[in-house]
Design an enzyme around this catalytic site. Sequence first.
Site, PDB file in Angstrom:
ATOM      1  N   SER A 138      20.428   7.341 -34.301  1.00  0.00           N
ATOM      2  CA  SER A 138      20.233   8.568 -35.085  1.00  0.00           C
ATOM      3  C   SER A 138      21.065   9.705 -34.527  1.00  0.00           C
ATOM      4  O   SER A 138      21.279   9.794 -33.306  1.00  0.00           O
ATOM      5  CB  SER A 138      18.746   8.932 -35.040  1.00  0.00           C
ATOM      6  OG  SER A 138      18.558  10.279 -35.420  1.00  0.00           O
ATOM      7  N   TYR A 163      11.102  10.959 -30.893  1.00  0.00           N
ATOM      8  CA  TYR A 163      11.842  10.086 -31.814  1.00  0.00           C
ATOM      9  C   TYR A 163      13.280   9.910 -31.319  1.00  0.00           C
ATOM     10  O   TYR A 163      13.776   8.789 -31.184  1.00  0.00           O
ATOM     11  CB  TYR A 163      11.848  10.685 -33.225  1.00  0.00           C
ATOM     12  CG  TYR A 163      12.821  10.007 -34.164  1.00  0.00           C
ATOM     13  CD1 TYR A 163      12.589   8.719 -34.624  1.00  0.00           C
ATOM     14  CD2 TYR A 163      13.997  10.651 -34.559  1.00  0.00           C
ATOM     15  CE1 TYR A 163      13.501   8.087 -35.464  1.00  0.00           C
ATOM     16  CE2 TYR A 163      14.902  10.028 -35.403  1.00  0.00           C
ATOM     17  CZ  TYR A 163      14.646   8.735 -35.843  1.00  0.00           C
ATOM     18  OH  TYR A 163      15.560   8.112 -36.667  1.00  0.00           O
TER      19      TYR A 163
HETATM   20  N1  LIG Z   1      16.877   8.067 -43.293  1.00  0.00           N
HETATM   21  C1  LIG Z   1      17.572   8.761 -42.384  1.00  0.00           C
HETATM   22  O1  LIG Z   1      18.085   9.857 -42.661  1.00  0.00           O
HETATM   23  C2  LIG Z   1      17.782   8.212 -41.000  1.00  0.00           C
HETATM   24  C3  LIG Z   1      18.544   8.973 -40.094  1.00  0.00           C
HETATM   25  C4  LIG Z   1      18.742   8.480 -38.804  1.00  0.00           C
HETATM   26  C5  LIG Z   1      18.230   7.244 -38.446  1.00  0.00           C
HETATM   27  N2  LIG Z   1      17.476   6.538 -39.338  1.00  0.00           N
HETATM   28  C6  LIG Z   1      16.947   5.240 -38.915  1.00  0.00           C
HETATM   29  O2  LIG Z   1      17.311   4.277 -39.883  1.00  0.00           O
HETATM   30  C7  LIG Z   1      16.304   3.260 -39.958  1.00  0.00           C
HETATM   31  C8  LIG Z   1      15.813   3.125 -41.387  1.00  0.00           C
HETATM   32  O3  LIG Z   1      15.269   4.385 -41.787  1.00  0.00           O
HETATM   33  P1  LIG Z   1      14.639   4.632 -43.226  1.00  0.00           P
HETATM   34  O4  LIG Z   1      14.987   6.019 -43.606  1.00  0.00           O
HETATM   35  O5  LIG Z   1      14.995   3.500 -44.118  1.00  0.00           O
HETATM   36  O6  LIG Z   1      13.086   4.612 -42.863  1.00  0.00           O
HETATM   37  P2  LIG Z   1      11.870   3.863 -43.578  1.00  0.00           P
HETATM   38  O7  LIG Z   1      10.637   4.384 -42.919  1.00  0.00           O
HETATM   39  O8  LIG Z   1      11.967   3.997 -45.046  1.00  0.00           O
HETATM   40  O9  LIG Z   1      12.087   2.339 -43.193  1.00  0.00           O
HETATM   41  C9  LIG Z   1      11.633   1.768 -41.982  1.00  0.00           C
HETATM   42  C10 LIG Z   1      10.806   0.534 -42.336  1.00  0.00           C
HETATM   43  O10 LIG Z   1      10.437  -0.100 -41.106  1.00  0.00           O
HETATM   44  C11 LIG Z   1       9.120  -0.622 -41.275  1.00  0.00           C
HETATM   45  N3  LIG Z   1       8.529  -0.767 -39.943  1.00  0.00           N
HETATM   46  C12 LIG Z   1       8.185   0.227 -39.084  1.00  0.00           C
HETATM   47  N4  LIG Z   1       7.659  -0.296 -37.964  1.00  0.00           N
HETATM   48  C13 LIG Z   1       7.713  -1.649 -38.097  1.00  0.00           C
HETATM   49  C14 LIG Z   1       7.316  -2.734 -37.276  1.00  0.00           C
HETATM   50  N5  LIG Z   1       6.754  -2.529 -36.070  1.00  0.00           N
HETATM   51  N6  LIG Z   1       7.497  -4.006 -37.725  1.00  0.00           N
HETATM   52  C15 LIG Z   1       8.047  -4.211 -38.947  1.00  0.00           C
HETATM   53  N7  LIG Z   1       8.438  -3.215 -39.776  1.00  0.00           N
HETATM   54  C16 LIG Z   1       8.261  -1.956 -39.357  1.00  0.00           C
HETATM   55  C17 LIG Z   1       8.411   0.414 -42.134  1.00  0.00           C
HETATM   56  O11 LIG Z   1       7.308  -0.135 -42.836  1.00  0.00           O
HETATM   57  C18 LIG Z   1       9.517   0.875 -43.071  1.00  0.00           C
HETATM   58  O12 LIG Z   1       9.472   0.196 -44.317  1.00  0.00           O
HETATM   59  C19 LIG Z   1      15.225   3.683 -38.973  1.00  0.00           C
HETATM   60  O13 LIG Z   1      15.482   3.043 -37.748  1.00  0.00           O
HETATM   61  C20 LIG Z   1      15.436   5.176 -38.828  1.00  0.00           C
HETATM   62  O14 LIG Z   1      14.949   5.646 -37.583  1.00  0.00           O
HETATM   63  C21 LIG Z   1      17.246   6.996 -40.611  1.00  0.00           C
END
Ligand SMILES: NC(=O)c1ccc[n+]([C@@H]2O[C@H](COP(=O)([O-])OP(=O)(O)OC[C@H]3O[C@@H](n4cnc5c(N)ncnc54)[C@H](O)[C@@H]3O)[C@@H](O)[C@H]2O)c1
Length: 344
Positions: A138, A163
Amino acid sequence: MSPRAPALSDPRPVLVTGAAGFIGYHVAEALLARGERVVGVDNMNAYYDPRLKEERLARLSASPGFEFVRLDLAEPAPTAALFAACRPQRVIHLAAQAGVRWSVSHPEDFVTANLVAFLQVLEGCRAVGVQHLVYASSSSVYGDQARQPLHEGSGADHPLSLYAATKRCNELMAHSYAHLFGLPSTGLRYFSVYGPYGRPDMAVYLFAEAMRAGRPIQLFNHGDMVRDFTYVDDVVAGTLAALDHPPAAGPAPEDDDPARSAAPFRVYNLGGGSPRPLVDLVDALERALGVTAIRELVGPQPADVRETRADVSRLADAVGYAPSVPLEEGVRRFAAWYLGRSGR
Ligand SMILES: NC(=O)c1ccc[n+]([C@@H]2O[C@H](COP(=O)([O-])OP(=O)(O)OC[C@H]3O[C@@H](n4cnc5c(N)ncnc54)[C@H](O)[C@@H]3O)[C@@H](O)[C@H]2O)c1
């Protein structure tokens, strides 16, 4: 699919964790569209309305190349069984507990989902000899840096939230497995991703909900924020391009660059490359939704970074990454999806 039964024969599937999540859904869809088989994993937690996760899964499940496994990756035995059953050569690990502000009030969730589960994924990769692990880091790892744009070669050792600390920790954990076990890994530092099927806890969705309901939207730090908003299609393109370019071990870099090493390990920024003030997002949403926002200027949030500007030249040089969707166009596409959902 039961984690114990290998359901898919070669070519081996790509294992996508967090497949019911926002980015995981789009990544899985793009892999399927290019003819890959995908095993998607998610624990379907209720951090936000799981019906949106079900909706994404239903779309993926329409493809014969997709299989879903519901499990908590923080649990060692089922996770090990999953890797043994599906024996992926490539893994895209996107499952995590996201939400900078949520990490202030719910730190335990982040340790479990982002550290314990990450370790189980590394162990699974090690056990079956995965050839490339791509995982989500991130932009928040940079903390509040005056020197912009943010570059992978600059430090990332002063996170403002737990985070961010867990995401930085993932990079360090991945490095140790790259060094010790030769597990090639690429960490992608995503910058403020938005688009259709986006997360309801993020600004674009939250603002849209409030604006449509005639409620005020809160602009933290009195609206003085800059974000390198990244449309989800650009994120998908960058993620798949990175997947297709596993890093190799090589000579140690001569400089002190924290994002490179002799191990098969890389970390890249993945941003839109066109940072914009937060108010530009609100303006674009007003036009796309056809409503005027009631803007409430409030103070800063302690875990929030004021500014993120991504230098994406490294990912561009390494894999040809070229973001192409400007904010106004991305917001139009988000709004079209948002307004088209039932009940709006
Ligand atoms: N969306 C953004 O702007 C952004 C920015 C920086 C980093 N990220 C990273 O990208 C990745 C995806 O983010 P996103 O926006 O799609 O988030 P999201 O919350 O929509 O997707 C994450 C998914 O992981 C699942 N999950 C969480 N813990 C789990 C576990 N222990 N076992 C199995 N599944 C689990 C959740 O149910 C969820 O569906 C994450 O790692 C997030 O930290 C996202």
